[in-house]
Write a protein that holds these residues in place. Structure first.
Motif, short mmCIF file in Angstrom:
data_model
loop_
_atom_site.label_atom_id
_atom_site.label_comp_id
_atom_site.label_asym_id
_atom_site.label_seq_id
_atom_site.Cartn_x
_atom_site.Cartn_y
_atom_site.Cartn_z
N SER A 180 81.59 18.21 -15.76
CA SER A 180 80.94 18.82 -15.78
C SER A 180 79.68 17.77 -16.48
O SER A 180 78.47 18.37 -16.13
N ARG A 181 79.87 16.37 -16.38
CA ARG A 181 79.35 15.20 -16.61
C ARG A 181 78.48 14.79 -15.63
O ARG A 181 76.99 14.86 -16.19
N ARG A 202 74.30 22.28 -23.67
CA ARG A 202 72.82 21.99 -22.95
C ARG A 202 72.24 22.78 -22.45
O ARG A 202 72.21 23.75 -21.74
N ARG A 203 71.04 22.68 -22.08
CA ARG A 203 69.98 23.95 -21.79
C ARG A 203 69.79 23.83 -20.45
O ARG A 203 69.89 22.33 -20.15
N ARG A 204 69.85 24.99 -19.36
CA ARG A 204 69.88 23.97 -18.35
C ARG A 204 68.19 24.20 -17.44
O ARG A 204 67.42 24.51 -18.79
N ARG A 205 67.96 22.55 -16.82
CA ARG A 205 66.28 22.54 -16.71
C ARG A 205 66.16 23.39 -15.44
O ARG A 205 66.85 22.99 -14.57
N THR A 206 65.12 23.54 -14.98
CA THR A 206 64.03 23.77 -14.06
C THR A 206 63.31 22.99 -14.33
O THR A 206 62.68 22.31 -14.97
N ALA A 226 75.69 17.45 -15.20
CA ALA A 226 74.66 17.39 -15.96
C ALA A 226 73.99 15.87 -15.61
O ALA A 226 72.64 16.64 -15.71
N LEU A 227 73.77 15.02 -15.20
CA LEU A 227 73.71 14.25 -14.61
C LEU A 227 72.92 14.07 -13.14
O LEU A 227 71.37 14.42 -13.86
N CYS A 228 73.55 15.00 -12.16
CA CYS A 228 72.40 15.38 -10.70
C CYS A 228 71.08 16.43 -11.34
O CYS A 228 70.21 16.52 -10.97
N SER A 229 72.11 17.60 -12.20
CA SER A 229 70.32 18.31 -12.38
C SER A 229 69.57 17.61 -13.80
O SER A 229 68.60 18.20 -13.45
N TYR A 230 69.86 16.97 -14.93
CA TYR A 230 68.44 15.96 -15.48
C TYR A 230 68.08 15.19 -13.88
O TYR A 230 67.06 15.23 -14.53
N LEU A 231 68.69 14.98 -13.12
CA LEU A 231 67.72 14.29 -11.80
C LEU A 231 66.59 14.87 -11.24
O LEU A 231 65.69 14.12 -10.77
N ASN A 232 67.96 16.00 -10.66
CA ASN A 232 66.61 16.89 -10.51
C ASN A 232 66.86 18.44 -10.10
O ASN A 232 68.36 18.32 -10.33
N PRO A 233 66.77 19.08 -10.70
CA PRO A 233 67.66 20.46 -11.42
C PRO A 233 67.13 21.15 -10.42
O PRO A 233 68.67 22.26 -10.41
N GLU A 234 66.62 21.10 -9.03
CA GLU A 234 67.04 22.02 -8.00
C GLU A 234 68.56 22.06 -7.37
O GLU A 234 69.37 22.16 -6.62
N VAL A 235 69.36 20.52 -8.03
CA VAL A 235 70.75 20.64 -7.06
C VAL A 235 71.84 21.76 -8.11
O VAL A 235 72.51 22.23 -7.14
N GLU A 236 71.22 21.47 -8.76
CA GLU A 236 71.94 22.74 -9.85
C GLU A 236 71.69 24.15 -9.07
O GLU A 236 72.29 25.15 -8.78
#
Length: 344
Positions: A58-59, A3-7, A62-72
């Motif tokens: 990892s799921r 998956r591509r990292r969201r920013t 991915a969920l947390c990063s999708y909701l807010n990229p700052e989590v990752e």
């Protein structure tokens, strides 16, 4: 799965060459409170009794990063080890406050404890204390803990676990009276506790009135008083009962016969399917739209530790009586048909 990292750029479709967009990205970055997120994460895990390893998924990342990229981006998700450490730290912090409240409570502190076995076969004893609040002068109660009692349920073993918990809250000098059930091992437990804290355990023990009522109700329901223990010992057993055990329950009367039927439906896939199908068929044929949406119900099986178990079993059986009778008829017809094929 790749998956591509969201920013923040992609999340908000911002342009890092635009001054206003850059200011917005900065506000979004600084407004994310990493500590607050971690606290919410721990509270969610505790409240929902989730496994600590959920943060390894990892799921989940991915969920947390999708909701807010700052989590990752800020590495806000903590490991299972960190979760455990912080939970223990929070417990110790709150325990210190509870110790202070209990030590300042005027008068004695009274207790009640009882045992329970979890589904993973761990024996625990819950200890509750009752006291008068120093500030409001009102009665209060607190659950002090649920220590695991390894091995047999001997009174000394139980008493030792309770003493350790009372000492952990530093209230041994304020120990008052205990409300317990009527099991014989409670006598030994109170003797042990009394020896530790310097009082006669027999004189500090009160009997649980609810437990007395439960014993009286069981005696009324059981017309075979000399065989009550032999009947009760099979209630939590998932194995097939022998002919002698079935006969014992038949002699118990209507409640025993109902228990036989409930267990038979519970243990037989064929009977259980017939029972549920009888309900579904009638609901589907109903002219009432509400009935057509109804879901079939299972029978309730009583057990040895649930005080109102027999009551709920009878109540549910009365509600589903017509389907139980219809299931009996259908099963008898099916048995006779199968038997004719075999003998024919």
């Amino acid at each position: 799965m790749s998956r591509r990292r969201r920013t923040l750029h992609t999340f908000l479709n911002l342009n890092d060459e635009n001054a206003d967009d850059v200011k917005m990205m900065h506000r979004m970055h600084t407004s994310f409170d990493r500590k607050h997120f971690q606290r919410l994460l721990i509270e969610w895990i505790v409240d929902e009794s989730l496994p600590f390893r959920i943060t390894d998924s990892s799921r989940f990342h991915a969920l947390c990063s999708y909701l807010n990229p700052e989590v990752e981006a800020q590495q806000a998700i903590i490991t299972r080890t960190t979760i455990r450490t912080r939970i223990v730290s929070e417990f110790n912090r709150h325990q210190a406050h509870v110790i202070d409240v209990l030590q300042r409570a005027p008068g004695q502190i009274h207790f009640a404890f009882d045992g329970w076995r979890s589904k993973n076969r761990k024996n625990v004893y819950g200890l509750a204390c009752f006291f008068r609040d120093e500030q409001t002068n009102q009665p209060r109660k607190i659950i002090l803990g649920m220590p695991e009692v390894a091995g047999c349920h001997a009174g000394d073993t139980i008493g030792s676990s309770i003493v350790k918990l009372i000492n952990a809250y530093k209230i041994g000098n304020k120990t008052g009276y205990f409300t317990l059930d009527n099991a014989s091992n409670m006598d030994t437990a109170m003797e042990f506790i009394g020896n530790v804290f310097g009082f006669d355990g027999r004189r500090r023990r009160g009997r649980c009135f609810g437990h007395i009522l439960n014993l009286a109700a069981k005696a009324l329901l059981n017309p075979l008083p000399n065989e009550g223990d032999a009947i009760d010992q099979y209630l939590d057993d998932n194995e097939q009962l022998t002919s002698a055990q079935y006969e014992l329950w038949r002699r118990q009367g209507p409640v025993g016969k109902l228990r036989i039927l409930v267990i038979a439906v519970d243990q037989s896939d064929r009977l259980n399917d017939m029972f549920l199908t009888c309900q579904k068929t009638e609901y589907a044929a109903s002219a009432n739209p509400g009935d057509r949406k109804r879901k079939p119900l299972q029978l309730v099986k009583d057990n040895q530790t649930r005080w109102l178990g027999t009551y709920y079993m009878i109540k549910r059986a009365l509600r589903l009586r017509q389907y139980m009778e219809l299931t009996r008829i259908k099963f008898q017809q099916a048995w006779e048909q199968d038997n004719r094929k075999t003998t024919g």
